[in-house]
Write an enzyme that holds these catalytic residues in place. Structure first.
Site, PDB file in Angstrom:
ATOM      1  CG  ASP A   1     -33.533  -6.463   2.315  1.00 30.49           C
ATOM      2  OD1 ASP A   1     -32.864  -4.949   2.823  1.00 30.49           O
ATOM      3  OD2 ASP A   1     -34.295  -7.167   1.862  1.00 30.49           O
TER       4      ASP A   1
ATOM      5  CE  LYS B   1     -37.860  -6.526   0.125  1.00 27.67           C
ATOM      6  NZ  LYS B   1     -35.951  -5.911   0.465  1.00 27.67           N
TER       7      LYS B   1
ATOM      8  CE  LYS C   1     -37.036  -8.915   2.036  1.00 29.67           C
ATOM      9  NZ  LYS C   1     -35.647  -9.361   1.902  1.00 29.67           N
TER      10      LYS C   1
END
Lengths: 478, 324
Positions: free
Chosen positions: B156, B260, B224
């Site tokens: 991430d 996400k 995300k």
């Protein structure tokens, strides 16, 4: 079967104490009709009978008009304006308190989704009473020495039964008129519940009278010599008949009639939100909206992309049980309306437009029509000129802003229009050249009691809502 | 500027100017309209069987996260236990989507998961100078390398928001491309890249859409919303705009990118609203932990409590779910 099926989430109808029979509301009391006749209202989602309503004939109309006259001269005109306002506030609060009951009643009688009656119709109706309650003692800011017309005959349509009642009764009472109201034949239920609210609010007898019946009842009410003013919302055809029938009298009228709104999409519009706006413009309330965005005018260079996105979105519209909280589109209000939609859709196919329909599953009982989009529509097609009053969108294209304006204004109607663009200057230019009473920019079908509503051309006379709407119920006194 | 060449259909970007030109072709987002759509979808009423399905699906999508300075090996181990068996009394509860930790704890998490039967639960690491991203590229690359070598299969990364806001979008793009290349090289293409936009700092929906496309063009496998360290985080309209981006990107170029949301999703109701957004925006293809994850820590326990309620018919006290 999709992965994420939403289980049924029905609103309970237990909150509504549905009577099997409703009487006329005259002089503050529920009375049996002199006609001795009753008619049925059905639930369009099931085609089953909901309740019986009294049929008002000429004797009943006469009683109602006389009761309104007596209330006007003996009580209503003698009240201080602020006292009138108090009644309106009281009615508004009762509507809020009974909001769920009204939403359930509206959905059962009309067929519209509970989400819309709960989130739009009923809150807006209450807002209309609050708004006009505030005006009651401030009418000097509208005209000098304001005077009411007297007894007002009000005839309302079946698409937003309680909301249209509010649009009619709230300004009439705020300005000191008394009322005889006739709801539509297919949707009288919430009007009769409203009659209970009048009693609950302690409104003086006869200030509001509600009589039920059919087209003939409405026509005879308009003709009654005791009526000073007519307020009508409905079809252009009936509006014209009213105008003719009062031509040789001193009655005045406000008419809110049909529409064939152009919804103009420029190639610089925010496309995803435009798609939402188009859906809201034509599929809101099953398209039973006089100001519906039924003619989509798209700039040609984005037409394919937009129509594709639109079809994908329209496929998601959940059509079915109006009482289910997840339903987006409910039932067509009546068999007659369904027939009219079918007939116009057939003409669209015959005249060479291309039809696309959502493959949603329709219930077997009741009256239903799948969301429909016609592309390749020309100005000369009936589906581009006539009001369909159903979930049917006609898509036309244009090349330049000038052409968009020409096509948008090339109609007998002029109630509403929409403009979609990310450029403020283009929106202003377009709005200036559109001949329509209401123009929405980057949104559609938004209503507010403070905003005047009404049409150009055959879309009607006068305005409802806001300061302009009060003018329709006031004379300037000496 | 390097072109990622992730798939033959995805446009190749060869210069900052090309990227700029591409982003200019994107349709604007109307703030009022996007918020109205998200608000409407939030009124969906999800009951009974569909609620049960949504709860289990949401559990399988949770990236169970701890990102605290005070994280310890002990804390990571309890988190892993929770990830593999969210409800120790009920083996029908699926395991979560992944465990998400800081870099230096990846190895501990991986080892623990393998030891307790959670070898199919991936470990995600927040790399590239999370959460601010304010470090040199050298450090960011080293950070990423470290995470992969410790066993992370999901990275991430954060974008350089300062560069994005100052118009230096080529830099933002290049960083993603380089991190992606490093991940591919070190993991043999097995590890995934999630690109954190930190939408709370980008502020406008237009920026969210542009940053989403930038990340997708540069090779992101997931986009995300947030680090969870900035407010607001995963608001419904932001997630809506990102879901529209992945939907249209897939339609145009045939590559399916995941989404996400992270930060601020604490209750079952919040999570179900997210699933409704997915269902009615990107479509049901995205209702899969491969394409939709929810970054959260406290959410899991609420999902478990609601699940118990659905099964037992009554609410249990918080003492019936484990605190980890």
């Amino acid at each position: 079967m999709s992965k994420f099926e939403y289980a049924n989430a029905p609103e309970s109808s237990a909150i509504l104490n549905l009577q099997s029979r409703y009487q006329l509301f005259i002089n503050g009391k529920f009375v049996a009709p002199k006609s001795g006749k009753y008619f049925k209202s059905i639930n369009p989602a099931t085609a089953k009978e909901l309740a019986e309503f009294a049929y008002a004939n000429n004797s009943d109309i006469d009683l109602a008009v006389k009761s309104a006259r007596t209330a006007l001269t003996k009580v209503w005109s003698k009240l201080p304006a602020a006292e009138r306002g108090k009644y309106l506030f009281r009615i508004a609060r009762i509507l809020q308190e009974r909001a769920r009951e009204f939403a359930v009643a509206e959905t059962l009688d009309n067929g519209k989704p509970i989400r819309e009656s709960r989130d739009t119709d009923i809150p807006l109706a209450a807002q209309h009473f609050f708004y006009h309650g505030g005006w009651a003692d401030k009418l000097d800011f509208v005209v000098k020495n304001p005077k009411p017309y007297g007894v007002v005959a009000q005839i309302i349509p079946w698409n937003f039964p309680l909301l249209m009642l509010a649009w009619k009764i709230a300004p009439a009472l705020a300005t000191g008129n008394t009322v005889v109201l006739k709801p539509a034949e297919t949707t009288p239920l919430t009007a009769m519940l409203f009659a209970q609210v009048c009693q609950q609010a302690g409104l003086p007898d006869g200030v509001v009278n509600i009589i039920t019946g059919d087209g003939a009842t409405g026509a005879n009410l308009v003709k009654h010599p005791g009526v000073n003013k007519i307020a009508f919302t409905g079809s252009t055809e009936v509006g014209k008949a009213i105008a003719r029938s009062i031509a040789d009298s001193d009655k005045v009228a406000t008419l809110e009639l049909g529409g064939k709104a152009a919804n103009i999409v420029f190639n610089d519009a925010a496309i995803d939100e435009t798609v939402e706006g188009i859906v809201n413009g034509i599929f809101f309330n099953q398209g039973h909206v006089c100001c519906a965005g039924s003619r989509l005018l798209v700039q040609e260079d984005i037409a394919n992309e937009l129509v594709l996105k639109l079809q994908r979105r329209v496929s998601l519209i959940r059509v079915g049980d109006p009482m289910d909280k997840n339903t987006d589109m409910g039932a067509i209000n009546s068999a007659a309306q369904l027939q009219k939609i079918n007939e116009l859709v057939e003409s669209g196919n015959k005249e060479g437009a291309q039809m696309w329909q959502s493959d949603c599953k329709l219930p077997t009982n009741g009256y239903w029509f799948a969301p429909t989009i016609f592309t390749g529509v020309s100005q000369s097609h009936r589906i581009a000129r006539e009001e369909i009053f159903g979930p049917v969108l006609s898509v036309l294209t244009f090349r330049t802003p000038q052409e968009a304006i020409e096509k948008a204004n090339n109609t007998q109607y002029g109630l509403s229009a929409g403009v979609w663009s990310d450029k403020g200057s283009k929106i202003m230019w377009t709005a200036k050249h559109l001949k329509a009473g209401v123009i929405w920019a980057n949104t559609f079908n938004k209503f507010d009691a403070a905003s005047p509503f009404g049409g150009y051309k055959e879309s009607g006379w006068g305005r409802e809502g806001g300061k302009h709407g009060l003018l329709a119920y006031l004379k300037a006194g000496k | 500027m390097i072109s990622p060449g992730i798939s033959q259909n995805v446009p190749k970007i060869n210069s900052e100017q090309e990227l700029r030109n591409f982003l200019k072709t994107l349709s604007p987002v109307d703030q009022v309209g996007a918020q109205a759509r998200a608000a409407m979808l939030a009124t969906r009423s999800i009951k009974t069987t569909s609620k049960l399905w949504a709860i289990d699906t949401a559990i399988s999508m949770v990236d169970l996260t701890t990102l605290e300075g005070a994280d310890t090996p002990g804390k990571i181990k309890t988190l892993c236990a929770k990830a593999v068996r969210p409800d120790p009394t009920d083996s029908s509860v699926p395991h979560v989507g992944a465990v998400c930790v800081y870099n230096d704890l990846v190895a501990i998490a991986r080892k623990e998961l393998d030891a307790i039967g959670g070898s199919d639960v991936p470990v995600a690491a927040v790399a590239t100078a999370f959460p601010s991203g304010r470090a040199s590229m050298k450090v960011k690359l080293a950070d990423t390398k470290d995470a992969i070598e410790s066993g992370a299969t999901e990275i991430d990364m954060v974008i350089d928001r300062g560069a994005f806001l100052s118009g230096n979008i080529g830099l933002v793009f290049d960083e993603i491309v380089e991190i992606k290349a490093t991940i591919n090289e070190l993991s043999g293409g097995r590890a995934h890249l999630k690109v954190i936009l930190e939408t709370g700092e980008l502020v406008t929906y237009d920026n969210v859409r542009k940053a989403s496309y930038l990340a997708m063009l540069a090779g992101a496998d997931f986009i995300k919303t947030s680090t969870g360290k900035v407010n607001p985080a995963a608001t419904a309209p932001v997630v809506l705009v990102m879901l529209e981006a992945v939907r249209d990107f897939c339609h145009d170029y045939g590559r399916m990118i995941g989404v996400k949301p992270a930060g601020g999703i604490r209750t079952t109701k919040d999570a179900i609203k997210q699933l409704v957004l997915v269902n009615e925006t990107a479509g049901e293809k995205w209702l899969d932990p491969k394409y939709f994850r929810i970054g959260a820590s406290s959410l899991l326990n609420d999902l478990l409590m609601q699940r118990m309620k659905m099964k037992n018919g009554y609410y249990s006290s918080a003492n019936y779910v484990t605190i980890d």
